[in-house]
Design a protein around this motif. Structure first.
Motif, PDB file in Angstrom:
ATOM      1  N   GLN A 233       0.774  -1.255  -0.066  1.00  0.00           N
ATOM      2  CA  GLN A 233       0.089  -0.102   0.023  1.00  0.00           C
ATOM      3  C   GLN A 233       0.868   1.293  -0.159  1.00  0.00           C
ATOM      4  OE1 GLN A 233      -3.400  -0.327   2.510  1.00  0.00           O
ATOM      5  NE2 GLN A 233      -3.565   1.930   3.034  1.00  0.00           N
ATOM      6  N   GLU A 234       2.032   1.180   0.721  1.00  0.00           N
ATOM      7  CA  GLU A 234       2.724   2.349   1.025  1.00  0.00           C
ATOM      8  C   GLU A 234       3.307   2.865  -0.495  1.00  0.00           C
ATOM      9  OE1 GLU A 234       5.055  -0.734   3.003  1.00  0.00           O
ATOM     10  OE2 GLU A 234       2.857  -0.338   2.607  1.00  0.00           O
ATOM     11  N   SER A 259      -9.819  -7.859  -7.528  1.00  0.00           N
ATOM     12  CA  SER A 259     -10.786  -8.268  -6.240  1.00  0.00           C
ATOM     13  C   SER A 259      -9.856  -9.080  -5.386  1.00  0.00           C
ATOM     14  CB  SER A 259     -12.111  -9.236  -6.638  1.00  0.00           C
ATOM     15  OG  SER A 259     -12.673  -8.302  -7.602  1.00  0.00           O
ATOM     16  N   SER A 260      -8.731  -9.619  -5.474  1.00  0.00           N
ATOM     17  CA  SER A 260      -8.166 -10.374  -4.907  1.00  0.00           C
ATOM     18  C   SER A 260      -6.992  -9.689  -4.392  1.00  0.00           C
ATOM     19  CB  SER A 260      -7.457 -11.663  -5.756  1.00  0.00           C
ATOM     20  OG  SER A 260      -8.259 -12.584  -6.212  1.00  0.00           O
ATOM     21  N   TYR A 261      -6.865  -8.313  -4.301  1.00  0.00           N
ATOM     22  CA  TYR A 261      -6.029  -7.601  -3.628  1.00  0.00           C
ATOM     23  C   TYR A 261      -5.752  -7.505  -2.287  1.00  0.00           C
ATOM     24  CZ  TYR A 261      -3.233  -3.758  -2.157  1.00  0.00           C
ATOM     25  OH  TYR A 261      -2.425  -2.767  -1.490  1.00  0.00           O
ATOM     26  N   ALA A 288     -11.614  -5.784   2.643  1.00  0.00           N
ATOM     27  CA  ALA A 288     -10.920  -4.675   3.651  1.00  0.00           C
ATOM     28  C   ALA A 288      -9.723  -4.204   3.203  1.00  0.00           C
ATOM     29  CB  ALA A 288     -10.840  -5.331   5.024  1.00  0.00           C
ATOM     30  N   TYR A 289      -8.799  -4.965   2.648  1.00  0.00           N
ATOM     31  CA  TYR A 289      -7.566  -4.562   2.103  1.00  0.00           C
ATOM     32  C   TYR A 289      -7.847  -3.477   1.159  1.00  0.00           C
ATOM     33  CZ  TYR A 289      -4.146  -7.541   4.452  1.00  0.00           C
ATOM     34  OH  TYR A 289      -3.448  -8.007   5.753  1.00  0.00           O
ATOM     35  N   LEU A 293      -7.245   0.749   1.091  1.00  0.00           N
ATOM     36  CA  LEU A 293      -6.403   1.369   0.127  1.00  0.00           C
ATOM     37  C   LEU A 293      -6.989   2.414  -0.555  1.00  0.00           C
ATOM     38  CD1 LEU A 293      -4.078   1.549  -1.654  1.00  0.00           C
ATOM     39  CD2 LEU A 293      -4.832  -0.065  -3.154  1.00  0.00           C
ATOM     40  N   ILE A 294      -8.402   2.277  -0.994  1.00  0.00           N
ATOM     41  CA  ILE A 294      -9.181   3.400  -1.653  1.00  0.00           C
ATOM     42  C   ILE A 294      -9.271   4.453  -0.773  1.00  0.00           C
ATOM     43  CG2 ILE A 294     -11.338   3.828  -2.974  1.00  0.00           C
ATOM     44  CD1 ILE A 294     -11.365   0.681  -3.610  1.00  0.00           C
TER      45      ILE A 294
END
Length: 513
Positions: A233-234, A259-261, A288-289, A293-294
């Motif tokens: 994410q960073e 969708s698998s992120y 959730a991940y 991120l969004i």
């Protein structure tokens, strides 16, 4: 200074990766030229999602060698990855690089050139399967890990993107894009060359993951791209902040299976992914991940719009849809992969939902968002698809009433489960079914656009265009409907609001402000 020509085929992920390759080459002093010009080096980012994609990949490689027989022709990407043996037999290819080494293309290319120069231009032999061998027709293979931070855009894409043309092929032909919905770009699929950026400093595509674990029975992509790997994410946020500082206002999150992120971030040893004994991998934790991120992207100053690539229906829940709706920067434009509107066909495809479940997801989006644009992929002529099954699919598509549909004729891919299935559908039947659905798509798409006439809309202005003798700025609404405003009333890369009064052309609304 050596000249390099680049060409992209396939999805938005491919387009993003070629942008990075081009920028790295420019930083090293290479001169990027048009693909139709004589160059010292040609790099073709290939696609293998259909037989047509394979053929186009070969055609572009052969075209490069024909334009300059002395040039180094480099084949990268999925066609190389999935069909190594065929690629090695192709005399037009000098260097073949798998997906996971695209980030190292400059170093690989320079080592190859140095070795060839040392040999006095003579072709050298070697073990083509050894990763460190950089001889003629060397194959640098994929691995299961990838340093994603090295595949980061250094600056906004050029107006037409490196190696690609501006513009969209959405829903306009059965051979455009990818039937697996793996493209991940603004529409989930992109045609040849695809759209990398419609205007400099306006929109940027951001790759956030690679690979797919779904193994749909028709799809070769998991074999070409490997398993799911997510970008930290960073690193994503660092890239987006840099692009925002340079003026980019819209980002499109792309991936092979968006969708698998985050599923590979889950520690599979500590049991934290269990809830009441139920394995949450592939459901709640991944949502959730991606949602987190969004949310963090939405907090980046300068970013005004966030657009999502292709999503699987399973990710659309009350929590996920509600979380997106709470973020004004998220565009209500959703590409939900369908593939078939018949449950029996979906089973043979190894798709993990029913049409009833799919319809419920679309209804949820339409309840949470006001008039969202919902687009999809449909495959016609899948093995065993009868006239009755096709009729069921067509009725379902009429019921859902999409904004746009990508319609594809099933393409038999060696190595997939579907390739060995009985009752393969004749090509002429596929063509007939495709034509019928494309006509339905045109009707539904036109009706959706017409629905905006008389309403207030906001566009992000992009390219300048002359229409009927007048100069306009053309851009897109949040739902990705194309609209234009008189150039005298708007500059580039501006959010402009006004009333849609009519259609200037078949798919362009006129905005008056």
């Amino acid at each position: 200074m050596k000249s390099v020509a680049l060409h992209n085929l396939g999805c938005k992920v491919n387009a993003y990766e070629l942008e990075v390759i081009g920028q790295k080459l420019q930083e090293k002093g290479y001169d990027i030229v048009s693909f139709d010009k004589k160059a010292d080096i040609y790099i073709v980012n290939t696609c293998t999602v259909t037989n047509i994609a394979d053929r186009k990949s070969r055609q572009m490689l052969h075209r490069a060698k024909k334009m300059n027989p002395d040039a180094v022709v480099v084949a990268v990407g999925c066609y190389v990855q999935a069909g190594k043996e065929e690629a090695l037999l192709d005399g037009s290819i000098d260097l073949a690089v798998g997906n996971n080494r695209k980030k190292d293309i400059v170093e690989i290319l320079e080592a190859f050139l140095a070795k060839r120069e040392k040999a006095g231009g003579r072709e050298s032999g070697g073990d083509v399967w050894e990763e460190k061998t950089l001889s003629r027709r060397s194959v640098v293979d994929i691995s299961r890990e990838e340093a994603y931070e090295e595949m980061t855009l250094l600056r906004p894409q050029d107006e037409e993107g490196i190696g690609g043309e501006a513009g969209s092929n959405v829903g306009r032909g059965p051979e455009d894009g990818d039937p697996a919905g793996v493209g991940g770009g603004a529409f989930g699929a992109g045609g040849e060359s695809g759209e990398t950026a419609l205007s400099a400093h306006t929109r940027a595509y951001i790759k956030i993951q690679d690979g797919c674990n779904q193994f749909c029975s028709y799809c070769i992509i998991p074999y070409a791209r490997g398993r799911v790997r997510s970008r930290r994410q960073e690193d994503v946020l660092r890239e987006i902040r840099g692009l925002a500082e340079s003026g980019v206002k819209e980002v499109v999150l792309t991936g092979i299976h968006l969708s698998s992120y985050g599923m590979d971030f889950i520690d599979k040893t500590d049991g934290d992914y269990l809830e009441n004994g139920k394995d949450l991998r592939g459901t709640a934790m991944e949502r959730a991940y991606l949602l987190n991120l969004i949310r963090d992207i939405a907090a980046v100053d300068g970013i005004e719009r966030i657009r999502l690539g292709s999503l699987e229906p399973r990710i659309i829940t009350e929590e996920f849809a509600g979380g997106l709706a709470a973020l004004p920067k998220v565009c209500p434009h959703f590409h939900l992969s369908l593939q078939s509107g018949c449950d029996e066909t979906l089973k043979r495809m190894n798709r993990h939902y029913t049409t009833e479940e799919y319809y419920d997801k679309v209804a949820l989006l339409r309840r949470v968002f006001a008039n969202p644009a919902v687009t999809t992929d449909v495959i016609v002529g899948f093995p065993g698809e009868t006239e009755e099954e096709f009729a069921v699919t067509k009725r379902f598509l009429e019921k859902v009433n999409f904004f746009e549909m990508h319609v594809f004729k099933y393409s038999r891919r060696r190595g997939t489960v579907a390739a060995a299935m009985d009752n393969q559908v004749p090509e002429q039947v596929k063509a007939q079914r495709s034509a019928g659905l494309l006509e339905l798509e045109r009707q539904q798409s036109a009706a959706y656009r017409q629905g905006y006439i008389g309403n207030e809309i906001t566009i992000l202005t992009e390219e300048a265009r002359e229409i009927d003798g007048k100069e306009y700025r053309v851009g897109h609404t949040e739902t990705y409907v194309k609209a234009a405003v008189l150039a005298e009333k708007a500059g580039g890369n501006q959010l402009i609001s006004g009333r849609a009064v009519k259609l200037l052309e078949e798919d362009i609304l006129l905005l008056e402000n």
